[in-house]
Write an enzyme that holds these catalytic residues in place. Structure first.
Site, PDB file in Angstrom:
ATOM      1  CD1 TRP A 150     -23.371 -33.613  -9.308  1.00 39.03           C
ATOM      2  CD2 TRP A 150     -21.991 -34.547 -10.788  1.00 39.03           C
ATOM      3  NE1 TRP A 150     -23.753 -34.933  -9.462  1.00 39.03           N
ATOM      4  CE2 TRP A 150     -22.915 -35.531 -10.368  1.00 39.03           C
ATOM      5  CE3 TRP A 150     -21.021 -34.920 -11.728  1.00 39.03           C
ATOM      6  CZ2 TRP A 150     -22.918 -36.838 -10.842  1.00 39.03           C
ATOM      7  CZ3 TRP A 150     -21.020 -36.228 -12.210  1.00 39.03           C
ATOM      8  CH2 TRP A 150     -21.950 -37.165 -11.762  1.00 39.03           C
ATOM      9  CG  ASN A 151     -23.552 -33.855 -15.895  1.00 44.32           C
ATOM     10  OD1 ASN A 151     -24.030 -32.754 -15.629  1.00 44.32           O
ATOM     11  ND2 ASN A 151     -24.121 -34.668 -16.752  1.00 44.32           N
ATOM     12  CE  LYS A 174     -28.339 -25.728  -6.021  1.00 41.18           C
ATOM     13  NZ  LYS A 174     -27.029 -26.179  -5.518  1.00 41.18           N
ATOM     14  N   GLY A 227     -30.848 -31.630 -14.086  1.00 35.38           N
ATOM     15  CA  GLY A 227     -30.561 -32.523 -12.965  1.00 35.38           C
ATOM     16  C   GLY A 227     -31.273 -33.848 -13.151  1.00 35.38           C
ATOM     17  CB  SER A 228     -31.657 -36.712 -10.921  1.00 35.11           C
ATOM     18  OG  SER A 228     -32.215 -36.068  -9.805  1.00 35.11           O
ATOM     19  CD  GLU A 249     -33.129 -29.530 -21.280  1.00 33.51           C
ATOM     20  OE1 GLU A 249     -32.738 -30.625 -21.715  1.00 33.51           O
ATOM     21  OE2 GLU A 249     -33.858 -28.771 -21.922  1.00 33.51           O
ATOM     22  CG  LEU A 250     -35.687 -33.671 -15.774  1.00 33.45           C
ATOM     23  CD1 LEU A 250     -37.059 -34.145 -15.325  1.00 33.45           C
ATOM     24  CD2 LEU A 250     -35.018 -32.854 -14.671  1.00 33.45           C
ATOM     25  CB  CYS A 283     -28.048 -35.899 -19.539  1.00 32.18           C
ATOM     26  SG  CYS A 283     -27.528 -34.659 -20.727  1.00 32.18           S
TER      27      CYS A 283
HETATM   28  P1  NAD Z   1     -29.323 -33.542  -9.058  1.00 34.51           P
HETATM   29  O1  NAD Z   1     -30.736 -33.543  -9.502  1.00 34.51           O
HETATM   30  O2  NAD Z   1     -28.969 -34.260  -7.839  1.00 34.51           O
HETATM   31  O3  NAD Z   1     -28.783 -32.056  -8.869  1.00 34.51           O
HETATM   32  C1  NAD Z   1     -28.898 -31.072  -9.886  1.00 34.51           C
HETATM   33  C2  NAD Z   1     -28.975 -29.698  -9.236  1.00 34.51           C
HETATM   34  O4  NAD Z   1     -30.211 -29.612  -8.509  1.00 34.51           O
HETATM   35  C3  NAD Z   1     -27.875 -29.413  -8.222  1.00 34.51           C
HETATM   36  O5  NAD Z   1     -27.500 -28.056  -8.311  1.00 34.51           O
HETATM   37  C4  NAD Z   1     -28.556 -29.690  -6.894  1.00 34.51           C
HETATM   38  O6  NAD Z   1     -27.991 -29.005  -5.812  1.00 34.51           O
HETATM   39  C5  NAD Z   1     -29.957 -29.188  -7.183  1.00 34.51           C
HETATM   40  N1  NAD Z   1     -30.996 -29.754  -6.323  1.00 34.51           N
HETATM   41  C6  NAD Z   1     -31.022 -30.977  -5.744  1.00 34.51           C
HETATM   42  N2  NAD Z   1     -32.149 -31.119  -5.018  1.00 34.51           N
HETATM   43  C7  NAD Z   1     -32.853 -29.978  -5.160  1.00 34.51           C
HETATM   44  C8  NAD Z   1     -34.106 -29.518  -4.667  1.00 34.51           C
HETATM   45  N3  NAD Z   1     -34.865 -30.268  -3.881  1.00 34.51           N
HETATM   46  N4  NAD Z   1     -34.511 -28.286  -5.016  1.00 34.51           N
HETATM   47  C9  NAD Z   1     -33.760 -27.509  -5.832  1.00 34.51           C
HETATM   48  N5  NAD Z   1     -32.569 -27.880  -6.321  1.00 34.51           N
HETATM   49  C10 NAD Z   1     -32.123 -29.105  -5.998  1.00 34.51           C
HETATM   50  O7  NAD Z   1     -28.500 -34.089 -10.332  1.00 34.51           O
HETATM   51  P2  NAD Z   1     -26.939 -34.346 -10.436  1.00 34.51           P
HETATM   52  O8  NAD Z   1     -26.628 -35.619  -9.742  1.00 34.51           O
HETATM   53  O9  NAD Z   1     -26.194 -33.105 -10.082  1.00 34.51           O
HETATM   54  O10 NAD Z   1     -26.805 -34.524 -12.027  1.00 34.51           O
HETATM   55  C11 NAD Z   1     -26.954 -35.729 -12.676  1.00 34.51           C
HETATM   56  C12 NAD Z   1     -28.325 -35.845 -13.303  1.00 34.51           C
HETATM   57  O11 NAD Z   1     -28.541 -34.752 -14.179  1.00 34.51           O
HETATM   58  C13 NAD Z   1     -28.453 -37.086 -14.166  1.00 34.51           C
HETATM   59  O12 NAD Z   1     -29.715 -37.657 -13.987  1.00 34.51           O
HETATM   60  C14 NAD Z   1     -28.301 -36.534 -15.576  1.00 34.51           C
HETATM   61  O13 NAD Z   1     -28.857 -37.347 -16.580  1.00 34.51           O
HETATM   62  C15 NAD Z   1     -28.980 -35.221 -15.454  1.00 34.51           C
HETATM   63  N6  NAD Z   1     -28.554 -34.317 -16.530  1.00 34.51           N
HETATM   64  C16 NAD Z   1     -29.454 -33.974 -17.497  1.00 34.51           C
HETATM   65  C17 NAD Z   1     -29.054 -33.170 -18.560  1.00 34.51           C
HETATM   66  C18 NAD Z   1     -30.004 -32.785 -19.668  1.00 34.51           C
HETATM   67  O14 NAD Z   1     -29.701 -31.868 -20.419  1.00 34.51           O
HETATM   68  N7  NAD Z   1     -31.148 -33.437 -19.800  1.00 34.51           N
HETATM   69  C19 NAD Z   1     -27.741 -32.699 -18.616  1.00 34.51           C
HETATM   70  C20 NAD Z   1     -26.860 -33.071 -17.601  1.00 34.51           C
HETATM   71  C21 NAD Z   1     -27.286 -33.869 -16.554  1.00 34.51           C
END
Ligand code: NAD
Length: 488
Positions: A150-151, A174, A227-228, A249-250, A283
């Site tokens: 979402w960021n 998604k 994501g995280s 990309e975490l 991130c």
């Molecule tokens: P999140 O991991 O909670 O969610 C990311 C996405 O994954 C969402 O679409 C979510 O619905 C989906 N998701 C969640 N659980 C899942 C599962 N079990 N199976 C499949 N999909 C699932 O992360 P967030 O809170 O939306 O974003 C913030 C995190 O993302 C931070 O840790 C940030 O550092 C990281 N991030 C990394 C980068 C990068 O390029 N490395 C860029 C932006 C954000």
């Protein structure tokens, strides 16, 4: 009510379930979207599978032309899309519009690469026949899935859609549960430009249901997650049994080192943008700051002054109102998380030099606002030092030597970005070589360029997005051997 985009159509969830998307600045409902379940996901995957052979056979120039037509349509609706992004995500309008333009720039970059994908021709040893040679063909991987946080919902969708489509793959996006709206608008415009049904789709709903069903389906061959780190671990587990191609990309905890010879004014500006852009929810944000003791006082004075001038408010406020520099945090949970991390550091002896609380203004009481904070004397074992700080708080430490700064920079579970501010080339070179991170910026703001590969090491992930390198993750190298015709 918004709908999802499956097989060339705007559709509701088969179950009829919906959920509301709310504005983080005031809690008001922006719109509602379908809450998809397994059957909806199945339909999207079937459509993608059906679309794959013809899309893989479509001429690269034609793929690029369709993408460019879509980019123009999105550009023509830039203001409307940016306003929607602000309403669902919280970032101020100028940041939302900046994100949209970054998305468009990235898509244009990939449209330009469509006709430049190259394989290889390899002369082979004559033991099994003279004039034998090999080819390395670049073949699309098949049905791809892009899971977006979402960021930065738009740019991080673009880093997946661009390379997937030009490489000849269909992709299903998604979006994060809380930020599907601007994404759906863009998916609509890109499709209207003439993409065949099933090539680019968007399924909305929860990560656990929609995300996991997508990842586990045998027809899906490639999963790109941003994501995280916790979600990354789960995705890796789910994709492992079927050997799916993944990039992850975490999270990150980027260190910045400011040396005694740095241009302090520029470094302060770079650190402020690097930490507080998007209310610190990046991130690649500056999440740990190491200042040489010689410049500590001067730097901190400039930093605290700049952060103190930040105006926090509803990012959707029109330009004729006072300029809002920082919107709300995205959710109540995000705000509680940063409040908890700050409280933990303070309880262990840290000092909050500015900000670090909810604003007093009663007009902001319904949003997740938080005043940007600078924190000194932060214990190394506090959450502010050991966890990812995904909000507007910056812990700062004093260092004496470059060795100490690099050792502290590397003392982290993550390894995404990093930066150093110095005019000493050998120090810059040491930082570039020795900091364990996917990127090191030298005298530069933390920013993900479309032209350069971006990715992390350690808990920050696997593989890269951005740059021509990203396209390789959407292609298989197929070896072909042509035997010489001289067997008799
Ligand atoms: P999140 O991991 O909670 O969610 C990311 C996405 O994954 C969402 O679409 C979510 O619905 C989906 N998701 C969640 N659980 C899942 C599962 N079990 N199976 C499949 N999909 C699932 O992360 P967030 O809170 O939306 O974003 C913030 C995190 O993302 C931070 O840790 C940030 O550092 C990281 N991030 C990394 C980068 C990068 O390029 N490395 C860029 C932006 C954000």
């Amino acid at each position: 009510m918004a709908k999802m985009f499956i097989n060339g159509q705007w559709v509701d969830a088969q179950s009829g379930e919906i959920y509301e998307v709310k504005n983080p600045a005031n809690g008001k409902v922006v719109d509602s979207v379908p809450s998809a379940d397994k059957e909806d996901v199945e339909k999207a995957i079937n459509a993608a599978q059906a679309a794959f052979p013809a899309w893989a056979d479509t001429a690269p120039d034609e793929r690029a032309a369709l993408l460019r037509k879509g980019i123009q349509a999105v550009e023509a609706h830039a203001q409307e899309i940016a306003a929607l992004l602000t309403a669902e995500q919280g970032k101020p309008l100028f940041e939302a519009s900046g994100e949209l333009h970054h998305f468009l720039h990235g898509m244009e970059f990939y449209a330009g690469l469509a006709s430049k994908i190259r394989g290889a021709q390899v002369p082979l040893p004559p033991a099994l026949g003279k004039h034998t040679y090999g080819l390395v063909l670049k073949r699309p991987v098949g049905v791809c899935v892009g899971i977006v946080p979402w960021n930065f919902p738009l740019t991080l969708m673009g880093t997946k859609v661009g390379p997937a489509l030009i490489a000849g793959n269909p992709i299903i996006i998604k979006p994060a549960r809380t930020t599907p709206l601007a994404t759906l608008k863009i998916i609509g415009f890109l499709n209207k430009a003439g993409l065949p049904p099933g090539v680019l789709q968007c399924v909305t709903g929860a990560g656990g249901t929609v995300g996991e069903t997508l990842i586990c389906h045998p027809a899906v061959r490639r999963v790109a997650l941003t994501g995280s780190s916790e979600t990354g671990r789960r995705v890796m587990q789910l994709a492992g049994p079927d050997f799916k191609r993944i990039t992850l990309e975490l999270g990150g905890s980027d260190p910045t080192i400011v040396c005694p010879d740095a241009n302090i004014k520029r470094a302060v500006s770079g650190v402020v943008v690097g930490r507080y852009w998007n209310a610190g929810q990046q991130c690649l944000a500056v999440k740990r700051l190491y200042l040489f003791e010689e410049i500590y006082d001067e730097f901190m004075e400039g930093l605290v002054e700049k952060v103190g001038n930040y105006r926090v408010g509803d990012g959707g406020t029109k330009p004729d109102k006072p300029f809002i520099r920082m919107g709300p945090l995205h959710t109540a949970t995000q705000r509680e998380e940063i409040e908890g991390q700050l409280a933990d550091a303070v309880s262990k002896g840290a000092k909050v030099l500015i900000g670090g609380k909810r604003p007093d203004d009663p007009a902001l009481a319904d949003g997740y606002f938080f005043e940007p904070a600078v924190v000194a004397d932060v214990p190394e074992d506090s959450q502010l030092a050991t966890e990812e700080v995904f909000g507007p708080a910056l812990p700062v430490w004093k260092v004496k030597t470059l060795d100490e700064a690099i050792q502290k920079a590397n003392n982290s579970a993550w390894g995404l970005g990093s930066s150093i501010w110095t005019q000493n080339m050998s120090w810059a070179n040491r930082a570039a070589r020795e900091i364990q991170a996917g990127v090191t910026w030298v005298n530069q703001i933390h920013y993900g360029y479309d032209e350069l590969p971006f990715g992390g090491v350690k808990a920050s992930g696997v593989g890269h997005e951005h740059g021509p390198e990203a396209v390789d993750y959407y292609l298989e190298n197929k070896g072909v051997v042509f035997g010489g015709l001289d067997w008799e």
